[in-house]
Design an enzyme around this catalytic site. Sequence first.
Site, PDB file in Angstrom:
ATOM      1  N   LYS A 136      61.076  10.926  -6.862  1.00  0.00           N
ATOM      2  CA  LYS A 136      60.394  11.991  -7.600  1.00  0.00           C
ATOM      3  C   LYS A 136      58.921  12.044  -7.197  1.00  0.00           C
ATOM      4  O   LYS A 136      58.205  11.042  -7.309  1.00  0.00           O
ATOM      5  CB  LYS A 136      60.535  11.756  -9.108  1.00  0.00           C
ATOM      6  CG  LYS A 136      61.977  11.597  -9.558  1.00  0.00           C
ATOM      7  CD  LYS A 136      62.112  11.159 -11.014  1.00  0.00           C
ATOM      8  CE  LYS A 136      61.784  12.271 -11.964  1.00  0.00           C
ATOM      9  NZ  LYS A 136      62.131  11.895 -13.373  1.00  0.00           N
TER      10      LYS A 136
ATOM     11  N   GLY B   1      62.500  21.363 -11.349  1.00  0.00           N
ATOM     12  CA  GLY B   1      61.484  21.241 -12.371  1.00  0.00           C
ATOM     13  C   GLY B   1      60.168  21.875 -11.970  1.00  0.00           C
ATOM     14  O   GLY B   1      59.918  22.135 -10.781  1.00  0.00           O
ATOM     15  N   LEU B   2      59.318  22.111 -12.949  1.00  0.00           N
ATOM     16  CA  LEU B   2      58.009  22.704 -12.697  1.00  0.00           C
ATOM     17  C   LEU B   2      56.974  21.660 -12.289  1.00  0.00           C
ATOM     18  O   LEU B   2      55.942  22.000 -11.710  1.00  0.00           O
ATOM     19  CB  LEU B   2      57.521  23.440 -13.945  1.00  0.00           C
ATOM     20  CG  LEU B   2      58.367  24.620 -14.421  1.00  0.00           C
ATOM     21  CD1 LEU B   2      57.809  25.171 -15.728  1.00  0.00           C
ATOM     22  CD2 LEU B   2      58.423  25.705 -13.355  1.00  0.00           C
TER      23      LEU B   2
ATOM     24  N   GLY C 206      70.733  19.792  -9.930  1.00  0.00           N
ATOM     25  CA  GLY C 206      70.071  20.155 -11.167  1.00  0.00           C
ATOM     26  C   GLY C 206      69.068  21.272 -10.959  1.00  0.00           C
ATOM     27  O   GLY C 206      68.769  21.684  -9.835  1.00  0.00           O
ATOM     28  N   ILE C 207      68.531  21.760 -12.055  1.00  0.00           N
ATOM     29  CA  ILE C 207      67.539  22.832 -12.029  1.00  0.00           C
ATOM     30  C   ILE C 207      66.203  22.268 -11.572  1.00  0.00           C
ATOM     31  O   ILE C 207      65.752  21.233 -12.058  1.00  0.00           O
ATOM     32  CB  ILE C 207      67.409  23.476 -13.428  1.00  0.00           C
ATOM     33  CG1 ILE C 207      68.750  24.078 -13.858  1.00  0.00           C
ATOM     34  CG2 ILE C 207      66.317  24.539 -13.438  1.00  0.00           C
ATOM     35  CD1 ILE C 207      68.763  24.576 -15.279  1.00  0.00           C
TER      36      ILE C 207
ATOM     37  N   ALA D 269      67.901  16.947  -4.938  1.00  0.00           N
ATOM     38  CA  ALA D 269      68.845  16.450  -5.929  1.00  0.00           C
ATOM     39  C   ALA D 269      69.470  17.593  -6.722  1.00  0.00           C
ATOM     40  O   ALA D 269      68.897  18.684  -6.841  1.00  0.00           O
ATOM     41  CB  ALA D 269      68.150  15.475  -6.881  1.00  0.00           C
TER      42      ALA D 269
ATOM     43  N   ASP E 265      63.871   3.821 -16.640  1.00  0.00           N
ATOM     44  CA  ASP E 265      62.749   3.095 -16.051  1.00  0.00           C
ATOM     45  C   ASP E 265      62.565   3.562 -14.614  1.00  0.00           C
ATOM     46  O   ASP E 265      63.495   4.071 -13.981  1.00  0.00           O
ATOM     47  CB  ASP E 265      63.023   1.595 -16.089  1.00  0.00           C
ATOM     48  CG  ASP E 265      61.806   0.767 -15.709  1.00  0.00           C
ATOM     49  OD1 ASP E 265      60.679   1.305 -15.786  1.00  0.00           O
ATOM     50  OD2 ASP E 265      61.974  -0.407 -15.331  1.00  0.00           O
TER      51      ASP E 265
END
Length: 614
Positions: free
Chosen positions: A370, A354-355, A351-352, A349, A405
């Site tokens: 996710k 994530g960790l 965007g940066i 996706a 949600d």
Amino acid sequence: MSTKNPANDKTTTHNLVGLAPLSVLDEQQETKLAIDVATVILNGFNKHYRLFSACARQAKNYFESADWHGLQKLARERIDYYDHRVEETVLWLQNNYADFLVSESIWLKIKTHFVTYLVGHQQPELAETFFNSVTAKLLHRHYYNNSFMFVKPAVSTEYIESQSPTYRSYYLNDPFKKVRFKKTLYEIIADFELKLPFENLARDIFYVAKTAREAIPKPVKIDQDCQIQVLSSLFFRNKGAYIIGKFVNGNLPMPFAVPILHTSAGKLYIDTILLTVQQIATLFSFTRAYFLVDMQIPSAYVQFLRSLLPNKPKAEMYTMLGLQKQGKTLFYRDFLHHLSHSRDQLVIARGIEGLVMAVFTLPSYPYVFKLIKDQIPECKQIDRQGVIEKYRLVKTHDRVGRMADTWEYSYVSLPKHRFSKALLDHLLSSCSESLSIEGENVLIKHVYIERRMTPLNVYLQEAKRSEIESIIVEYGNAIKQLASANIFPGDMLFKNFGVTRLGRVVFYDYDEIEYMTKIHIRKIPLAMHFEDELSQEPWYSVGQYDVFPEQFDHFLMPTNAVRQALLTHHPEIFTYEFWKEKQDAVKQGRIEDIFPYSTEIRFLNCYLDRSSFK
């Protein structure tokens, strides 16, 4: 010998424990077993829906008594009702029939008998989903298949009859005749039998009628069967009760929603009327808490709502009505259908990265997937279970239109060829605990799915200056409303927020989320020495839950345009006083009014002095 079924204490079923193994049961005994198990599962569902419906009826009492904390608690606890009934049913079946439920042949018979019970049932689609949940719990995934689970619905939900009508029709000979129109509005209000008096119902009806008449396109030909259709039950959420309906004139229905609120004196008033698809779509947004609605036939409610919002998926409609498990079922069916009619690949996706989470999407489908990463950096101070608990917090909390949600799935199998090589390599290297390759499929063991949004940092990079200011106003509003709802987002970087298709800013990164009541809001103490201020390390102690609002500007000001917009419209979010005031309000039990519509359309702002509504 018989035993009570705790899923329905009025039903007696036969305990087959002690009979011969399934392989030597005769045809009559095997049929009896199938009937008993199907009955137990249906009883478990019926008990669930009785309790679910009782919540909606209790919500009306809470609303009338202005017990807002009770109403929120009820909505929060109701989310677990389904899982409790599934676990209860599974446990009973395991204790009584465990030796007999290991054969696919018996499950085919159980399903066949279960389907016969759904003829004439008023919630057949929900009962099928409950059956699937019980089956999946009882059997290891290697032992169940599509032939004895409801991958597709077996019973139609069209034209199910109910004891009371799903909606009421109020016929108008001419809606432009003010007397008749107002009289109809009085009838609509009266039919909901609210126990509290209105502060000034005549005033409210006047403004509803005035606003509605002005919104109807002109010139318009009034048909003989012109009518107002209103769903028979109120929609309760937070501090409001909503009338949902549509004005029907020929083939041009006009949807509407009417929020009813409390005055401080304990009387009722109509706050406004929502008349556009966009306004009503916002009311049913995936970023808000679920409604409590007393529905005898939920499929009929969904059908009515989709006539108002035809672009809203059924999965999201069921979910917003509190039937999130049915929403999950419908989403999965729809996604598999889309996969069979599309060719694009799942990709990482925008965007940066994530960790904590790996996020991917199918470009032709408006959702993201996710997965929790295997290794979470120590700086995050959270593990896999902690992440799951954070998502659980958001699921059960009031999302006030500012948190996305999610649907949570386990053991989802998707075709391997639909994954881009870059994505599959990324997932195998970072999320190996959450997925595996099984032949030509990718088995995802645990995944969260939510609506796709444009990451706020990406939006700001691509936006015009005028768009930057308006979206930063939205961002500040999101921060303030989350704080009012007892939510501190933790990491407030723009990459953790998204912009919806309706232009709202929504938070979607939950690993650092905390209750406002849990954090310690502090001012930065004065430095003892000048050298302290030049040091890269703070000269003061910092605890895990310490928050220093004065530091926010260091990471929320990427450009001058953003800085100017934030300082112009939301300077208070950088102050200790703002956060302390919000925290104190939450601790005192105050529930602020956060409206799921623009305050500009409230009648008190359109027509009357604010004092009239105190």
